[in-house]
Structures are given as structure tokens and as C-alpha cells.
Design a protein around this motif. Structure first.
Motif, PDB file in Angstrom:
ATOM      1  N   LYS A 198      -6.962 -14.413   0.997  1.00  0.00           N
ATOM      2  CA  LYS A 198      -8.207 -13.651   0.850  1.00  0.00           C
ATOM      3  C   LYS A 198      -9.125 -14.212   1.920  1.00  0.00           C
ATOM      4  CE  LYS A 198     -11.867 -12.475  -2.450  1.00  0.00           C
ATOM      5  NZ  LYS A 198     -12.888 -13.443  -2.882  1.00  0.00           N
ATOM      6  N   ASP A 199      -9.377 -13.414   2.948  1.00  0.00           N
ATOM      7  CA  ASP A 199     -10.048 -13.954   4.126  1.00  0.00           C
ATOM      8  C   ASP A 199     -11.567 -14.033   3.960  1.00  0.00           C
ATOM      9  OD1 ASP A 199     -11.111 -11.402   4.630  1.00  0.00           O
ATOM     10  OD2 ASP A 199      -9.652 -10.918   6.200  1.00  0.00           O
ATOM     11  N   ASP A 200     -12.244 -14.413   5.025  1.00  0.00           N
ATOM     12  CA  ASP A 200     -13.684 -14.674   4.941  1.00  0.00           C
ATOM     13  C   ASP A 200     -14.517 -13.431   4.647  1.00  0.00           C
ATOM     14  OD1 ASP A 200     -13.001 -17.244   5.465  1.00  0.00           O
ATOM     15  OD2 ASP A 200     -14.328 -17.521   7.171  1.00  0.00           O
ATOM     16  N   TRP A 201     -13.949 -12.264   4.789  1.00  0.00           N
ATOM     17  CA  TRP A 201     -14.659 -11.024   4.458  1.00  0.00           C
ATOM     18  C   TRP A 201     -14.300 -10.526   3.074  1.00  0.00           C
ATOM     19  CZ3 TRP A 201     -18.682  -9.136   7.076  1.00  0.00           C
ATOM     20  CH2 TRP A 201     -18.893  -9.627   8.370  1.00  0.00           C
ATOM     21  N   GLY A 202     -13.189 -11.043   2.536  1.00  0.00           N
ATOM     22  CA  GLY A 202     -12.753 -10.617   1.207  1.00  0.00           C
ATOM     23  C   GLY A 202     -11.502  -9.765   1.212  1.00  0.00           C
ATOM     24  N   LYS A 237      -6.963  -2.417 -10.096  1.00  0.00           N
ATOM     25  CA  LYS A 237      -7.617  -1.487  -9.169  1.00  0.00           C
ATOM     26  C   LYS A 237      -8.467  -2.214  -8.127  1.00  0.00           C
ATOM     27  CE  LYS A 237      -7.744   2.410 -12.406  1.00  0.00           C
ATOM     28  NZ  LYS A 237      -8.615   3.368 -13.166  1.00  0.00           N
ATOM     29  N   ASP A 238      -9.117  -3.290  -8.531  1.00  0.00           N
ATOM     30  CA  ASP A 238      -9.952  -4.024  -7.584  1.00  0.00           C
ATOM     31  C   ASP A 238      -9.106  -4.734  -6.524  1.00  0.00           C
ATOM     32  OD1 ASP A 238     -12.393  -3.325  -8.811  1.00  0.00           O
ATOM     33  OD2 ASP A 238     -12.099  -4.874 -10.328  1.00  0.00           O
ATOM     34  N   ILE A 239      -8.001  -5.302  -6.952  1.00  0.00           N
ATOM     35  CA  ILE A 239      -7.112  -5.978  -6.005  1.00  0.00           C
ATOM     36  C   ILE A 239      -6.489  -4.962  -5.051  1.00  0.00           C
ATOM     37  CG2 ILE A 239      -4.939  -7.260  -5.814  1.00  0.00           C
ATOM     38  CD1 ILE A 239      -5.789  -8.810  -8.312  1.00  0.00           C
ATOM     39  N   LYS A 240      -6.125  -3.810  -5.577  1.00  0.00           N
ATOM     40  CA  LYS A 240      -5.601  -2.744  -4.709  1.00  0.00           C
ATOM     41  C   LYS A 240      -6.634  -2.333  -3.670  1.00  0.00           C
ATOM     42  CE  LYS A 240      -2.179  -0.324  -7.567  1.00  0.00           C
ATOM     43  NZ  LYS A 240      -1.874   0.976  -8.225  1.00  0.00           N
ATOM     44  N   TYR A 241      -7.870  -2.199  -4.113  1.00  0.00           N
ATOM     45  CA  TYR A 241      -8.957  -1.781  -3.220  1.00  0.00           C
ATOM     46  C   TYR A 241      -9.131  -2.754  -2.063  1.00  0.00           C
ATOM     47  CZ  TYR A 241     -13.732  -0.815  -1.635  1.00  0.00           C
ATOM     48  OH  TYR A 241     -14.841  -0.543  -0.856  1.00  0.00           O
ATOM     49  N   ALA A 242      -9.024  -4.049  -2.348  1.00  0.00           N
ATOM     50  CA  ALA A 242      -9.307  -5.064  -1.330  1.00  0.00           C
ATOM     51  C   ALA A 242      -8.094  -5.432  -0.483  1.00  0.00           C
ATOM     52  CB  ALA A 242      -9.849  -6.321  -2.009  1.00  0.00           C
ATOM     53  N   THR A 243      -6.913  -4.913  -0.846  1.00  0.00           N
ATOM     54  CA  THR A 243      -5.698  -5.303  -0.135  1.00  0.00           C
ATOM     55  C   THR A 243      -5.590  -4.642   1.232  1.00  0.00           C
ATOM     56  OG1 THR A 243      -4.470  -5.747  -2.171  1.00  0.00           O
ATOM     57  CG2 THR A 243      -3.172  -5.282  -0.205  1.00  0.00           C
ATOM     58  N   ASP A 244      -5.415  -5.491   2.236  1.00  0.00           N
ATOM     59  CA  ASP A 244      -5.181  -5.038   3.611  1.00  0.00           C
ATOM     60  C   ASP A 244      -3.935  -5.781   4.071  1.00  0.00           C
ATOM     61  OD1 ASP A 244      -5.305  -4.121   6.204  1.00  0.00           O
ATOM     62  OD2 ASP A 244      -6.888  -5.497   6.817  1.00  0.00           O
ATOM     63  N   VAL A 279     -16.117  -7.372   0.846  1.00  0.00           N
ATOM     64  CA  VAL A 279     -15.268  -6.222   0.542  1.00  0.00           C
ATOM     65  C   VAL A 279     -15.467  -5.764  -0.904  1.00  0.00           C
ATOM     66  CG1 VAL A 279     -12.884  -5.416   0.296  1.00  0.00           C
ATOM     67  CG2 VAL A 279     -13.547  -6.775   2.289  1.00  0.00           C
ATOM     68  N   ILE A 280     -15.265  -6.666  -1.855  1.00  0.00           N
ATOM     69  CA  ILE A 280     -15.347  -6.247  -3.252  1.00  0.00           C
ATOM     70  C   ILE A 280     -16.795  -5.974  -3.669  1.00  0.00           C
ATOM     71  CG2 ILE A 280     -15.620  -8.467  -4.455  1.00  0.00           C
ATOM     72  CD1 ILE A 280     -13.178  -5.580  -5.319  1.00  0.00           C
ATOM     73  N   SER A 281     -17.756  -6.598  -2.972  1.00  0.00           N
ATOM     74  CA  SER A 281     -19.159  -6.327  -3.305  1.00  0.00           C
ATOM     75  C   SER A 281     -19.564  -4.931  -2.852  1.00  0.00           C
ATOM     76  CB  SER A 281     -20.076  -7.374  -2.662  1.00  0.00           C
ATOM     77  OG  SER A 281     -19.945  -7.372  -1.267  1.00  0.00           O
ATOM     78  N   GLU A 282     -18.808  -4.368  -1.934  1.00  0.00           N
ATOM     79  CA  GLU A 282     -19.058  -2.981  -1.516  1.00  0.00           C
ATOM     80  C   GLU A 282     -18.631  -2.031  -2.631  1.00  0.00           C
ATOM     81  OE1 GLU A 282     -18.423  -0.540   2.584  1.00  0.00           O
ATOM     82  OE2 GLU A 282     -16.610  -1.426   1.722  1.00  0.00           O
ATOM     83  N   GLU A 328     -22.608 -11.107   5.959  1.00  0.00           N
ATOM     84  CA  GLU A 328     -21.661 -11.330   4.871  1.00  0.00           C
ATOM     85  C   GLU A 328     -22.404 -11.472   3.545  1.00  0.00           C
ATOM     86  OE1 GLU A 328     -18.546 -14.117   7.389  1.00  0.00           O
ATOM     87  OE2 GLU A 328     -20.435 -14.952   6.642  1.00  0.00           O
ATOM     88  N   SER A 329     -21.811 -10.956   2.495  1.00  0.00           N
ATOM     89  CA  SER A 329     -22.451 -11.042   1.186  1.00  0.00           C
ATOM     90  C   SER A 329     -21.665 -11.952   0.252  1.00  0.00           C
ATOM     91  CB  SER A 329     -22.589  -9.647   0.561  1.00  0.00           C
ATOM     92  OG  SER A 329     -21.332  -9.012   0.450  1.00  0.00           O
ATOM     93  N   PHE A 330     -22.372 -12.512  -0.714  1.00  0.00           N
ATOM     94  CA  PHE A 330     -21.769 -13.364  -1.729  1.00  0.00           C
ATOM     95  C   PHE A 330     -21.709 -12.617  -3.053  1.00  0.00           C
ATOM     96  CE2 PHE A 330     -22.335 -16.577   1.352  1.00  0.00           C
ATOM     97  CZ  PHE A 330     -21.665 -17.725   0.952  1.00  0.00           C
ATOM     98  N   ILE A 331     -20.722 -12.980  -3.866  1.00  0.00           N
ATOM     99  CA  ILE A 331     -20.631 -12.407  -5.205  1.00  0.00           C
ATOM    100  C   ILE A 331     -20.999 -13.485  -6.224  1.00  0.00           C
ATOM    101  CG2 ILE A 331     -19.109 -10.476  -4.757  1.00  0.00           C
ATOM    102  CD1 ILE A 331     -16.719 -12.208  -5.337  1.00  0.00           C
TER     103      ILE A 331
END
Length: 423
Positions: free
Chosen positions: A127-131, A142-149, A179-182, A203-206
Motif C-alpha cells: 500500500k504505497d504513499d498515496w494509498g 469493496k474498499d480494497i477493490k477500489y484501491a487496488t492498482d 485514495v481511500i479518502s477520495e 496528500e490526505s490523512f485518514i
């Protein structure tokens, strides 16, 4: 006369009662001794358990039923969780940018470096520096699918590394996640205008207070452990830098910490420390060590409640502590060194001396595995930095060995490492 008869009858009944109690107590004592003898030979997880005071164990009754002080999260030490690929002479690793794996030229260069030196470990972002989640774990979440690249094939990558005897650490950028905060803006920290709080790099924090946020990162770690990574390393396990200065102007939930009678700084520290504990406990089920990255500055400060990090408390909860002690990242006169980047040996040596002292004062000492630099920090200004060549990298490594330690990780964001270094 009548009263005398009643009195004698009363004395007779008391005598019978006392005799009966005495017999029962003797019998109870005999039974107690019998149970004690039987249960003294019983073990749980091959370790003898202490019996609670005043009452013997009963056969078939679990210790937890006695409300014992029994910390199941500490059943296994780091040594008991090490995979067969853990290097016998200690971890000597490099950061491997996952996007370098897709570039055959860069990838082969790194593998050749490991093959030709005493380097034995890679740290790679899952999970990189952008998420972005860089591996396709085939999760239905669903969230993991969304963030998977999908950048690397985890199973194939691990297999290739293990075939070469290389120890593989999965790095997770935890609470910094653009990524996930989007997808879930409510997982982040909102400004008065409704937009998300971002740092200077956009960059945003969660929010570490939220169960959804914590569980999301723990799920990723669990998937990595299931995939076969030898160790999980959590980075950015903190609130955003300077959070304490702006927190009152932000809209966010404090979850179960909301109504606790604690100062805000203590709440942040408790949220971060408890996450580290949860991560270690979860990974223990997979015999997978838990590592934490922190800036070396955290050790020097001790309790940085603005970002929620207490160095000793975090260290006490993790298996491995990797402090980022890059000489370039210290201010002038840190450790009484005027320009730390110009004195890599002294900086590392003096840092580790203080870190060892801190570790000696906690109950569960983690493995120290510092991050050191293999990059040139020209941005700190002329006269304040130097070219980090073979000698500068070796100076840091020598300081680690001279401090009685044998583990380290080298950082270069682009995975371009200095040639000819004696590791």
C-alpha cells in the motif's frame, strides 16, 4: 426445669453442627489437595499456568474462566514468529519500489545487487504513499477493490524472492491515504469549507480514531500475511504533522475516544498505540512479525502527542522498530553534531546509544532495525549536505555494527543504490 432442658438441647445441636463442619472441612481440604495435585501437572500451550490464589483449578476449566491476568497477545516472541527465510546474520535490506519490479532493467539490477552482496531482504509497498494497493489480493472487500492498482503479483514475487533466500517485508502506508479518502471523505479530516485536509504535497490523512479506517488497514495486512509475506511493516502510523495546531478547526469523529476523560493528546497517543497492539495481535495468528516505522525524532522527543506517537509505548507493542535515522533529516546540533548530514557515522552511533537506553526501560524490547540513507539530500542547502557515496553509506553501517547491532534497512525512493558498498 423446662428452661434447663431447652438449654441442654441447644448445646447438643451446636455440638453436632460443629462436628459436621469439621468433617466437611477436612473432606474439602482432602479434595482440594487432590485437585491441586492433578492440576499442577496440567499445562496450557506447553507452559505451566499460575493458579489463582485461594481456589484450585478444576479439571476441564480454562484459565480465562478465573479472570486471570493472562495476556494471550504475548504468546509468541519475535523469534517464535520468524519464518525460515529470516536471515541468520540479521536483516540487511533495501526498499524496493514496486513500480521498479515492472521495469526489467531496474528489477534485474536490484536482484544482481542482492545476489552479489550480503543484502538479504527487500521491503516493498503493498500500500504505497498515496494509498494504492499494489497487489491484487482477490479480495471481495469493496474498499480494497477500489484501491487496488495491480502492480505486482504477490504470490509470484514472493516465490521468486524465497527461491533466492530473500526475506520479504510488506510495507503499508497506514494513515496517510489519498485514495481511500477520495471514496470515503468522512474517513478523513474536513476543513470548515467541507474539503479534506491535505499536506503540502496534496496528500490526505485518514482518521486513526475510526474503526472503519483501522479495520481497513488491518484487512490489508491480513491479506498480505495470508499471501506469504514474511513480515508486515506499518509506516505513517500517526496523525498528520502539526495536527495539534489545527485539530480544533477540523470536522472529524473521535470514535470511542470521544467521551473519554483524557486530554486530546493522550487520546491520540492511545489511538495510535492501541492500533499497533491490534496489528501485532492479529498478525500473531499468522506467525507474522509486526514492524513499525517512525522518524528517529520521535525517540528524541519521547512523547509526540501532537501526532499521537509515544516512542516507548509503540516500541513496547511491536516486534520490530525501524526508526528513520537518515542523517539529513536532523536539525543543526542534533546529538551535539553541528551538521548531522556531514557526519553519518557519529549521527547513527549517537542515535543508537540513546535508543538502546530507551529500549532498556520497557517491558517488551523490540528488534531495532533502523532505516539509513542511500541518497543525497541537496535540498538542505550548500555546506549542509554531502554526496552520499560508498564511504557515507558504509559509515552508517559501520556505526550500526560498532553499536553491537546487525540489522538495517537502506532507503532510496527510486531504488537506486550505491555501487561497491561493503554491507
Amino acid at each position: 426445669m423446662k428452661n434447663k432442658k431447652i438449654y441442654l438441647l441447644f448445646l447438643f445441636l451446636i455440638s453436632i453442627t460443629l462436628s459436621s463442619c469439621s468433617l466437611r472441612n477436612d473432606k474439602k481440604q482432602d479434595e482440594s489437595n487432590s485437585f491441586s495435585d492433578i492440576n499442577s501437572n496440567l499445562t496450557i500451550n506447553n507452559k505451566k499456568e499460575k493458579k489463582p490464589k485461594g481456589e484450585p483449578y478444576l479439571v476441564g476449566v480454562a484459565p480465562d474462566d478465573y479472570n486471570m491476568d493472562y495476556d494471550t497477545s504475548r504468546l509468541k516472541s519475535l523469534n517464535e514468529k520468524k519464518s525460515k527465510y529470516y536471515p541468520k546474520d540479521g536483516v540487511k535490506g533495501i526498499y524496493l519500489n514496486p513500480y521498479s519490479v515492472a521495469d526489467p532493467k531496474k528489477y534485474n539490477k536490484i536482484i544482481d545487487l542482492i545476489d552479489s552482496t550480503k543484502l538479504n531482504t527487500v521491503v516493498i509497498d503493498i500500500k504505497d504513499d498515496w494509498g494504492n494497493i499494489t497487489c491484487d489480493f482477490k479480495s471481495k472487500d469493496k474498499d480494497i477493490k477500489y484501491a487496488t492498482d495491480k502492480v505486482i503479483d504477490a504470490n509470484d514475487f514472493i516465490r521468486k524472492m524465497h527461491n533466492k533466500g530473500i526475506y520479504v517485508i510488506a510495507r503499508i502506508t497506514t494513515f496517510k491515504d489519498s485514495v481511500i479518502s477520495e471514496k470515503h471523505p468522512n474517513w478523513g479530516f474536513k476543513l470548515n469549507n467541507g474539503s479534506l485536509l491535505v499536506n503540502g504535497l496534496g496528500e490526505s490523512f485518514i482518521n486513526p480514531y475510526m474503526d472503519d479506517v483501522r479495520n481497513y488497514n488491518l484487512k490489508i495486512a491480513e491479506l498480505a500475511a495470508e499471501a506469504g509475506f514474511d513480515e508486515i511493516q506499518f509506516d505513517y502510523v500517526r496523525f498528520a504533522e502539526g495536527f495539534e495546531n489545527i485539530s480544533d478547526d477540523l470536522d472529524y469523529s473521535k470514535g470511542k475516544w470521544e467521551n473519554l476523560k483524557m486530554k486530546d493528546g493522550d487520546k491520540r497517543v492511545d489511538a495510535i498505540t492501541s492500533f499497533v497492539k491490534e496489528a501485532r495481535e492479529m498478525l500473531q495468528d499468522y506467525d507474522t512479525p509486526c514492524g513499525i516505522d517512525v522518524f528517529g525524532y520521535s525517540m528524541q522527543v519521547g512523547r509526540a502527542d501532537g501526532i499521537g506517537q509515544d516512542f516507548k509505548e509503540i516500541s513496547n507493542q511491536t516486534d520490530v522498530m525501524s526508526s528513520m535515522i537518515y542523517p539529513s533529516h536532523w536539525g543543526f546540533y542534533s546529538f551535539d553534531i553541528e551538521k548531522p548530514d556531514l557526519e553519518p557515522y557519529e549521527l547513527v552511533k549517537r542515535y543508537l546509544k540513546e535508543e538502546q537506553k530507551e529500549f532498556s526501560e520497557i517491558e517488551h524490547k523490540p528488534q531495532s532495525r533502523p532505516w539509513i540513507q542511500d541518497f543525497t539530500a541537496s535540498w538542505i542547502g550548500s555546506g549542509n549536505y554531502m554526496e552520499y557515496d560508498k564511504d557515507a553509506v558504509e559509515a552508517q553501517i559501520n556505526a550500526i555494527y560498532d553499536s553491537g547491532q546487525n540489522e538495517f534497512l537502506l532507503w532510496n525512493a527510486s531504488s537506486k543504490y550505491t555501487k561497491g558498498v561493503d554491507y
